[in-house]
Design a protein around this motif. Structure first.
Motif, short mmCIF file in Angstrom:
data_model
loop_
_atom_site.label_atom_id
_atom_site.label_comp_id
_atom_site.label_asym_id
_atom_site.label_seq_id
_atom_site.Cartn_x
_atom_site.Cartn_y
_atom_site.Cartn_z
N ASP A 175 8.93 -43.34 18.12
CA ASP A 175 9.49 -42.01 17.89
C ASP A 175 8.72 -41.22 16.83
N LEU A 176 7.74 -41.86 16.18
CA LEU A 176 6.95 -41.19 15.15
C LEU A 176 5.58 -40.79 15.68
N LYS A 177 5.05 -39.70 15.15
CA LYS A 177 3.71 -39.27 15.54
C LYS A 177 2.67 -40.20 14.92
N PRO A 178 1.57 -40.44 15.63
CA PRO A 178 0.54 -41.35 15.12
C PRO A 178 0.01 -40.97 13.74
N LEU A 179 -0.13 -39.68 13.48
CA LEU A 179 -0.63 -39.26 12.18
C LEU A 179 0.35 -39.60 11.07
N THR A 180 1.65 -39.50 11.37
CA THR A 180 2.67 -39.89 10.40
C THR A 180 2.61 -41.38 10.13
N ILE A 181 2.48 -42.16 11.19
CA ILE A 181 2.40 -43.62 11.06
C ILE A 181 1.23 -44.02 10.17
N THR A 182 0.07 -43.45 10.44
CA THR A 182 -1.13 -43.84 9.70
C THR A 182 -1.09 -43.37 8.25
N SER A 183 -0.74 -42.12 8.04
CA SER A 183 -0.76 -41.58 6.68
C SER A 183 0.27 -42.26 5.79
N VAL A 184 1.47 -42.47 6.30
CA VAL A 184 2.52 -43.09 5.48
C VAL A 184 2.27 -44.58 5.29
N SER A 185 1.78 -45.26 6.32
CA SER A 185 1.49 -46.69 6.17
C SER A 185 0.37 -46.91 5.15
N LEU A 186 -0.60 -46.00 5.11
CA LEU A 186 -1.65 -46.08 4.08
C LEU A 186 -1.08 -45.79 2.70
N LEU A 187 -0.14 -44.84 2.62
CA LEU A 187 0.51 -44.54 1.35
C LEU A 187 1.24 -45.76 0.81
N MET A 188 1.83 -46.56 1.70
CA MET A 188 2.59 -47.73 1.28
C MET A 188 1.71 -48.80 0.63
N VAL A 189 0.46 -48.90 1.08
CA VAL A 189 -0.42 -49.94 0.53
C VAL A 189 -1.41 -49.38 -0.49
N LEU A 190 -1.43 -48.08 -0.65
CA LEU A 190 -2.34 -47.44 -1.60
C LEU A 190 -2.14 -47.94 -3.04
#
Length: 290
Positions: A175-190
């Motif tokens: 249900d999430l856009k790919p750009l949201t998935i990638t940007s937020v998942s990177l934010l989580m491990v940043l």
């Protein structure tokens, strides 16, 4: 320009970007350790997509956050360090070829843990790809340890993590856009990448005193920003204007680009390497056919 022509242009561009990632890793390792390179790759990609992530975090549920944290580790964080570690003893062209195993592991993990359909054709493709992988691992190592290149297993593990991430996204984040998935998942491990870079490496010393440090940092920054962030945007656009089957063609072009870069950089490939890489690609082709 028609959608078909644009799709081909984007596919070729994406193949060049991802196929060139392995030579960029090689260049970065000339100065920085695998730990430093992996952390820097995540930091540059995460900071580049930070504005996107910040604009979208308020729309996510607690469940989304949990899954995105897992996706960040298996889809970005882990592979960034594994590829860097592998290429300390593995040529960039061979690393790019082993990366083609991702679709096969996606099928295998999907059938084992995510109730995906597993066909006889899938099994044949996986078997052929496995034979190619074993041959490639035993095709020789630059450290001469009985012809067995242990470091190739790090790439295999990275492709398993990529495949796991793809199945997680398909099953839980559709249900999430790919750009949201990638940007937020990177934010989580940043934050973890920043901690590692600041406290567990000699990055601050190297960037000041080591010759070529800024040049190597430039290669790694291109790897993070272009090879991770911008490549994702291109990938998403390609999927949008074409089909998943067409977009999956990138799997076959990436190893070719990686090998070409490796040969231009003086890497030496044996006949066994070419046979192994061909088997992997044939296995991926058969395993992905419907």
């Amino acid at each position: 320009m028609s959608d078909k022509a644009l799709a081909w242009l984007l596919l070729i561009t994406l193949s060049f970007i991802w196929g060139s990632s392995f030579i960029l890793i090689k260049r970065g390792l000339e100065v920085y350790s695998p730990l430093e390179l992996g952390a820097l790759r995540i930091v540059t990609a995460g900071l580049f997509l930070l504005p996107v992530a910040v604009s979208r975090i308020g729309k996510l549920s607690k469940r989304n956050w949990q899954i995105l944290l897992l996706a960040g580790f298996v889809g970005s964080f882990g592979p960034a360090f594994l590829f860097a570690l592998a290429q300390t003893h593995l040529d960039s062209g061979l690393a790019g070829s082993l990366n083609a195993l991702t679709p096969l592991f996606t099928i295998l993990i999907g059938s084992w843990f995510f109730s995906s359909t597993f066909t006889r054709r899938n099994a044949i493709g996986i078997a052929i790809g496995f034979v190619g992988t074993v041959l490639l691992i035993f095709a020789g190592s630059d450290d001469g340890i009985s012809g067995f290149n242990f470091y190739a297993l790090f790439v295999v593990l990275a492709t398993i993590m990529y495949a796991t991430n793809l199945n997680i996204i398909k099953a839980y984040l559709a249900d999430l856009k790919p750009l949201t998935i990638t940007s937020v998942s990177l934010l989580m491990v940043l934050p973890l990448a920043l901690v590692i870079l600041a406290s567990a490496t000699d990055f601050s010393t190297k960037i000041i005193y080591t010759k070529g440090a800024w040049e190597a940092l430039g290669y790694i920054s291109i790897l993070g920003v272009v090879g991770t962030a911008i490549a994702l945007i291109i990938f998403n656009k390609t999927v949008q204007i074409s089909t998943p089957l067409f977009t999956s063609s990138v799997t076959y072009i990436i190893p070719l680009i990686a090998v070409i870069w490796g040969l231009l950089d003086g890497e030496r490939l044996l006949v066994t390497h070419y046979i192994s890489m061909a088997l992997i690609l044939v296995g991926v082709f058969i395993g992905n056919r419907r």
